[in-house]
Design a protein around this motif. Sequence first.
Motif, PDB file in Angstrom:
ATOM      1  N   UNK A  51      89.395  34.537  26.586  1.00 60.88           N
ATOM      2  CA  UNK A  51      88.187  34.973  25.891  1.00 60.88           C
ATOM      3  C   UNK A  51      87.951  36.472  26.017  1.00 60.88           C
ATOM      4  N   UNK A  52      88.007  37.009  27.235  1.00 56.60           N
ATOM      5  CA  UNK A  52      87.807  38.443  27.417  1.00 56.60           C
ATOM      6  C   UNK A  52      87.097  38.778  28.711  1.00 56.60           C
ATOM      7  N   UNK A  53      86.675  40.040  28.813  1.00 54.56           N
ATOM      8  CA  UNK A  53      85.971  40.537  29.995  1.00 54.56           C
ATOM      9  C   UNK A  53      84.469  40.363  29.776  1.00 54.56           C
ATOM     10  N   UNK A  54      83.761  39.878  30.824  1.00 50.13           N
ATOM     11  CA  UNK A  54      82.359  39.482  30.705  1.00 50.13           C
ATOM     12  C   UNK A  54      81.560  40.040  31.872  1.00 50.13           C
ATOM     13  N   UNK A  55      80.348  40.519  31.587  1.00 53.47           N
ATOM     14  CA  UNK A  55      79.432  40.931  32.659  1.00 53.47           C
ATOM     15  C   UNK A  55      77.997  40.778  32.158  1.00 53.47           C
ATOM     16  N   UNK A  56      77.098  40.401  33.061  1.00 56.37           N
ATOM     17  CA  UNK A  56      75.676  40.269  32.730  1.00 56.37           C
ATOM     18  C   UNK A  56      74.935  41.536  33.151  1.00 56.37           C
ATOM     19  N   UNK A  57      73.754  41.709  32.546  1.00 56.16           N
ATOM     20  CA  UNK A  57      72.903  42.831  32.938  1.00 56.16           C
ATOM     21  C   UNK A  57      71.446  42.490  32.658  1.00 56.16           C
ATOM     22  N   UNK A  58      70.544  43.263  33.282  1.00 55.67           N
ATOM     23  CA  UNK A  58      69.122  43.174  32.981  1.00 55.67           C
ATOM     24  C   UNK A  58      68.775  44.363  32.099  1.00 55.67           C
ATOM     25  N   UNK A  59      68.067  44.083  31.004  1.00 56.33           N
ATOM     26  CA  UNK A  59      67.635  45.194  30.159  1.00 56.33           C
ATOM     27  C   UNK A  59      66.396  45.840  30.788  1.00 56.33           C
ATOM     28  N   UNK A  60      65.842  46.835  30.125  1.00 56.27           N
ATOM     29  CA  UNK A  60      64.721  47.586  30.693  1.00 56.27           C
ATOM     30  C   UNK A  60      63.445  46.763  30.823  1.00 56.27           C
ATOM     31  N   UNK A  64      67.653  39.012  31.068  1.00 64.79           N
ATOM     32  CA  UNK A  64      69.062  38.921  31.426  1.00 64.79           C
ATOM     33  C   UNK A  64      69.881  38.688  30.161  1.00 64.79           C
ATOM     34  N   UNK A  65      70.861  39.543  29.942  1.00 73.12           N
ATOM     35  CA  UNK A  65      71.715  39.513  28.767  1.00 73.12           C
ATOM     36  C   UNK A  65      73.146  39.697  29.265  1.00 73.12           C
ATOM     37  N   UNK A  66      74.140  39.434  28.442  1.00 72.69           N
ATOM     38  CA  UNK A  66      75.525  39.649  28.841  1.00 72.69           C
ATOM     39  C   UNK A  66      76.285  40.325  27.711  1.00 72.69           C
ATOM     40  N   UNK A  67      77.368  41.004  28.096  1.00 68.26           N
ATOM     41  CA  UNK A  67      78.275  41.594  27.121  1.00 68.26           C
ATOM     42  C   UNK A  67      79.676  41.078  27.397  1.00 68.26           C
ATOM     43  N   UNK A  68      80.487  41.022  26.340  1.00 67.24           N
ATOM     44  CA  UNK A  68      81.864  40.584  26.483  1.00 67.24           C
ATOM     45  C   UNK A  68      82.756  41.444  25.607  1.00 67.24           C
ATOM     46  N   UNK A  69      83.830  41.914  26.189  1.00 66.85           N
ATOM     47  CA  UNK A  69      84.881  42.591  25.428  1.00 66.85           C
ATOM     48  C   UNK A  69      85.925  41.530  25.116  1.00 66.85           C
ATOM     49  N   UNK A  70      85.909  41.002  23.893  1.00 73.28           N
ATOM     50  CA  UNK A  70      86.817  39.901  23.547  1.00 73.28           C
ATOM     51  C   UNK A  70      88.293  40.322  23.598  1.00 73.28           C
ATOM     52  N   UNK A  72      92.094  40.430  22.043  1.00 75.01           N
ATOM     53  CA  UNK A  72      92.540  40.695  20.675  1.00 75.01           C
ATOM     54  C   UNK A  72      92.580  39.394  19.880  1.00 75.01           C
ATOM     55  N   UNK A  73      93.017  38.312  20.510  1.00 72.79           N
ATOM     56  CA  UNK A  73      93.081  37.012  19.839  1.00 72.79           C
ATOM     57  C   UNK A  73      91.687  36.557  19.386  1.00 72.79           C
ATOM     58  N   UNK A  74      90.691  36.724  20.237  1.00 72.17           N
ATOM     59  CA  UNK A  74      89.325  36.331  19.879  1.00 72.17           C
ATOM     60  C   UNK A  74      88.792  37.209  18.744  1.00 72.17           C
ATOM     61  N   UNK A  75      89.111  38.494  18.778  1.00 70.24           N
ATOM     62  CA  UNK A  75      88.675  39.397  17.702  1.00 70.24           C
ATOM     63  C   UNK A  75      89.278  38.957  16.371  1.00 70.24           C
ATOM     64  N   UNK A  76      90.542  38.586  16.393  1.00 67.11           N
ATOM     65  CA  UNK A  76      91.220  38.150  15.165  1.00 67.11           C
ATOM     66  C   UNK A  76      90.612  36.854  14.627  1.00 67.11           C
ATOM     67  N   UNK A  77      90.263  35.925  15.516  1.00 68.07           N
ATOM     68  CA  UNK A  77      89.632  34.676  15.091  1.00 68.07           C
ATOM     69  C   UNK A  77      88.284  34.960  14.447  1.00 68.07           C
ATOM     70  N   UNK A  78      87.523  35.893  15.023  1.00 64.39           N
ATOM     71  CA  UNK A  78      86.193  36.232  14.482  1.00 64.39           C
ATOM     72  C   UNK A  78      86.327  36.862  13.097  1.00 64.39           C
ATOM     73  N   UNK A  79      87.349  37.664  12.893  1.00 64.61           N
ATOM     74  CA  UNK A  79      87.561  38.322  11.594  1.00 64.61           C
ATOM     75  C   UNK A  79      87.890  37.304  10.501  1.00 64.61           C
ATOM     76  N   UNK A  80      88.503  36.194  10.862  1.00 62.95           N
ATOM     77  CA  UNK A  80      88.886  35.168   9.881  1.00 62.95           C
ATOM     78  C   UNK A  80      87.684  34.365   9.392  1.00 62.95           C
ATOM     79  N   UNK A  81      86.588  34.399  10.128  1.00 65.08           N
ATOM     80  CA  UNK A  81      85.399  33.604   9.769  1.00 65.08           C
ATOM     81  C   UNK A  81      84.696  34.168   8.578  1.00 65.08           C
TER      82      UNK A  81
END
Length: 81
Positions: A51-60, A64-70, A72-81
């Motif tokens: 899936x990719x690299x994942x980390x959570x954070x607290x906004x101002x 609590x929110x999270x970000x993920x750097x997908x 390349x395979x996940x990015x390609x799947x998302x582009x096909x949608x």
Amino acid sequence: MINGGFYTKTGDKPSQYPSVVIAVDDIKKSMTKIEKSGGKVIGEPMDIKGFGMYVSFYDTEGNRVAIMEPTMEMKQKAEKR
């Protein structure tokens, strides 16, 4: 791409909040932006295989929110949608 989920709040898990995960191109750069904007990153990014690299954070505002750097395979799947 944004992902996430809702969880049932129970007595033994009182901190079950909606989960929002935002896809980013570069997790390290995004972590720096979060910190510079007044947010607080929680720990270090973790690799979620396939899936990719994942980390959570607290906004101002304390959300609590999270970000993920997908992967390349996940990015390609998302582009096909």
